[in-house]
Design an enzyme around this catalytic site. Structure first.
Site, PDB file in Angstrom:
ATOM      1  CB  SER A 174      43.679  43.088  43.136  1.00  0.00           C
ATOM      2  OG  SER A 174      43.416  42.482  41.972  1.00  0.00           O
ATOM      3  CG  ASP A 327      35.315  49.196  39.333  1.00  0.00           C
ATOM      4  OD1 ASP A 327      36.570  49.571  39.336  1.00  0.00           O
ATOM      5  OD2 ASP A 327      34.753  47.964  39.091  1.00  0.00           O
ATOM      6  NE  ARG A 358      38.086  53.997  35.984  1.00  0.00           N
ATOM      7  CZ  ARG A 358      37.697  52.556  36.011  1.00  0.00           C
ATOM      8  NH1 ARG A 358      37.284  52.250  37.360  1.00  0.00           N
ATOM      9  NH2 ARG A 358      36.936  52.069  35.078  1.00  0.00           N
TER      10      ARG A 358
HETATM   11  C1  S3P Z   1      37.084  43.109  39.225  1.00  0.00           C
HETATM   12  C2  S3P Z   1      37.753  43.655  40.344  1.00  0.00           C
HETATM   13  C3  S3P Z   1      38.345  44.949  40.529  1.00  0.00           C
HETATM   14  C4  S3P Z   1      37.420  46.221  39.594  1.00  0.00           C
HETATM   15  C5  S3P Z   1      37.017  45.345  38.271  1.00  0.00           C
HETATM   16  C6  S3P Z   1      36.425  44.213  38.512  1.00  0.00           C
HETATM   17  C7  S3P Z   1      36.587  41.648  39.478  1.00  0.00           C
HETATM   18  O1  S3P Z   1      39.651  45.148  40.039  1.00  0.00           O
HETATM   19  O2  S3P Z   1      38.133  47.183  39.425  1.00  0.00           O
HETATM   20  O3  S3P Z   1      36.126  46.335  37.587  1.00  0.00           O
HETATM   21  O4  S3P Z   1      35.592  41.386  38.720  1.00  0.00           O
HETATM   22  O5  S3P Z   1      37.347  40.905  39.937  1.00  0.00           O
HETATM   23  P1  S3P Z   1      41.090  44.781  40.945  1.00  0.00           P
HETATM   24  O6  S3P Z   1      41.113  43.554  41.444  1.00  0.00           O
HETATM   25  O7  S3P Z   1      42.232  45.218  40.072  1.00  0.00           O
HETATM   26  O8  S3P Z   1      40.708  45.841  42.027  1.00  0.00           O
END
Ligand code: S3P
Length: 455
Positions: A174, A327, A358
């Site tokens: 993440s 995403d 999702r």
């Molecule tokens: C993001 C990280 C991702 C992604 C989100 C944008 C970011 O989420 O799905 O749309 O900008 O750091 P996760 O950290 O929950 O994977």
């Protein structure tokens, strides 16, 4: 404008002749959030061109303004006078992030360690999403957290007098968790270390270095990244050009690949290696995508992409590619619905905690539109129907979008090449990331139109 009380705006997407033209999709959402946060924190002036004006990012701008940053618009640039690192002010009311997980989670890191109180809330989607993944490291840094049951929003954070710089191994792939810890580390004395077993998008690291933070990244032989940030340093305002969002570009790209006769160019797309898993996958499926004029600016690579309609073949997507296209699985499932054979996607359990579940939302949409598939706990297999024969819903049943912009956009893309129309129950949520989606797509040749809500 979408808000919790706005009525649903259903829409239909009908089979289209080939798409053509050149488009530029909005600025990258991840980079836009971070530009406002670091611009709002840094000393001096930050200028941002190409900022996404979606609702998610607007909410981040409001939060930074509530904590002392001064934002204004000069022509097509945003100008921010930041507070200086360590000098955010206590916001007077709760910070409402609407639908935006990134805005909310990163700001919890940024502001949560301050020796004052911040309250966070969001819409019906965001208040269901897990926040414990951010609270856990913040608690280790000395933050007191009061949250709704199950570590959800609404939540109240109060930082300690002096935050504890921690070493934190991110337990799930993440970028939001990694970034929240690093941003919290900006206000802790000494070195905050984040260990990332699986690489995720690295915009926070790149941008922190660009603003002058003292940061080191080491990658070992197994790809494990160790990021060390020295807290309480000076950050200085920068000029930022936000490239187009590859996660938004994904929609016209897939629409062009699956709609026979298409030939389009999507301009200025961010090609950061941590973000282009979908392009790699679509090329493996036989997608005709060529990079024109790859170029560097502001520490990122971008390119124009020429995309022509292609007969796609199913592939198995390696699970280790998931973070670089996390995403994009909804729209990949749509591409797979038109491919020859069975496309298998595994290691995608994180999809269950996005703006909606999702995996479930995609599976339900595929079922409604006649696409054979199997949903696993952390996997999805889609058996395609080349030519779109039988795809779509002849009875006009609507895909449930569950306040999830990417579910809405993915299924509208499906309608461009399906035999029957595809309908979705609400397109207002698309404004969170891609305000002009329908106009831009229809400019290329799709037939996306609003429909009436039944009485
Ligand atoms: C993001 C990280 C991702 C992604 C989100 C944008 C970011 O989420 O799905 O749309 O900008 O750091 P996760 O950290 O929950 O994977």
């Amino acid at each position: 404008m979408h808000d919790a009380h706005s009525p649903s705006r259903p829409a239909v997407s009908r089979r289209s002749p080939g798409l053509s033209g050149r488009v530029r999709v909005p600025g990258d959402k991840s980079v836009s959030h971070r530009s406002l946060m670091l611009g709002g924190l840094a000393a001096g002036r930050t200028r941002i061109r190409g900022l996404l004006s979606g609702e998610d990012v607007v909410n981040t701008g409001r939060a930074m303004a509530a904590m002392g940053a001064n934002l204004s618009r000069e022509g097509d640039e945003w100008v921010i006078e930041g507070t200086g690192n360590g000098c955010l002010l206590e916001p007077e009311g709760p910070l409402d992030f609407g639908n935006a997980g990134t805005g909310c989670r990163l700001t919890m890191g940024l502001a949560g360690v301050y020796d004052f109180e911040t309250s966070f809330t969001g819409d019906a989607s965001l208040t269901k999403r897990p926040m414990g993944r951010i609270f856990d490291p913040l608690r280790q840094m000395g933050v007191q957290v009061e949250a709704a049951e199950g570590d959800r929003l609404p939540a109240r954070l109060r930082g300690p007098e002096v935050a504890n710089p921690i070493t934190y191994r991110v337990p799930m792939p993440s970028a939001q968790v990694k970034s929240a810890v690093l941003l919290a580390g900006l206000n802790a004395p000494g070195i905050t270390t984040v260990i990332e077993p699986v690489a995720t998008r690295d915009h926070t690291e790149r941008m922190l270095a660009g603003f002058g933070a003292s940061l080191e990244v080491e990658t070992d032989g197994k790809g494990v990244r160790t990021i060390r940030l020295e807290g309480q340093g000076r950050l200085s305002g920068q000029t930022i050009d936000v490239p187009a969002d590859p996660s938004s570009a994904a929609f016209p790209i897939v629409a062009a690949l699956v709609t026979p006769g298409s030939d389009i160019v999507v301009e200025n797309v961010l090609m950061n290696p941590t973000r282009i898993g979908l392009i790699t996958t679509l090329c493996e499926m036989g997608g005709d995508i060529s990079l024109i004029e790859e170029r560097e600016a502001g520490g990122e690579t971008m390119a124009d992409l020429r995309v022509r309609a292609s007969d796609l073949r199913a592939v198995t997507v390696p699970p280790e590619r998931a973070p670089s296209m996390i995403d994009e699985y909804p729209v990949l499932a749509v591409a797979a619905a038109f491919a020859e054979g069975e496309t298998v996607m595994d290691g995608i359990g994180e999809l269950r905690v996005k703006e909606s579940d999702r995996l479930a939302a995609v599976a339900a949409g595929l079922a409604l539109n006649g696409v054979d598939h199997t949903e696993g706990e952390a996997a999805l297999a889609v058996r395609g129907r080349p030519g779109g024969k039988g795809v779509g819903n002849p009875d006009g049943k609507r895909v449930e979008t569950h306040l999830d912009h990417r579910i809405a956009m993915a299924f509208l893309v499906m309608g461009a090449a399906s035999e029957h129309p595809v309908q979705v129950d609400d397109i207002s949520i698309i404004a969170t990331s891609f305000p002009d989606f329908a106009d831009l797509m229809n400019g290329l040749g799709t037939a996306i139109e609003p429909t009436q809500v039944p009485e």
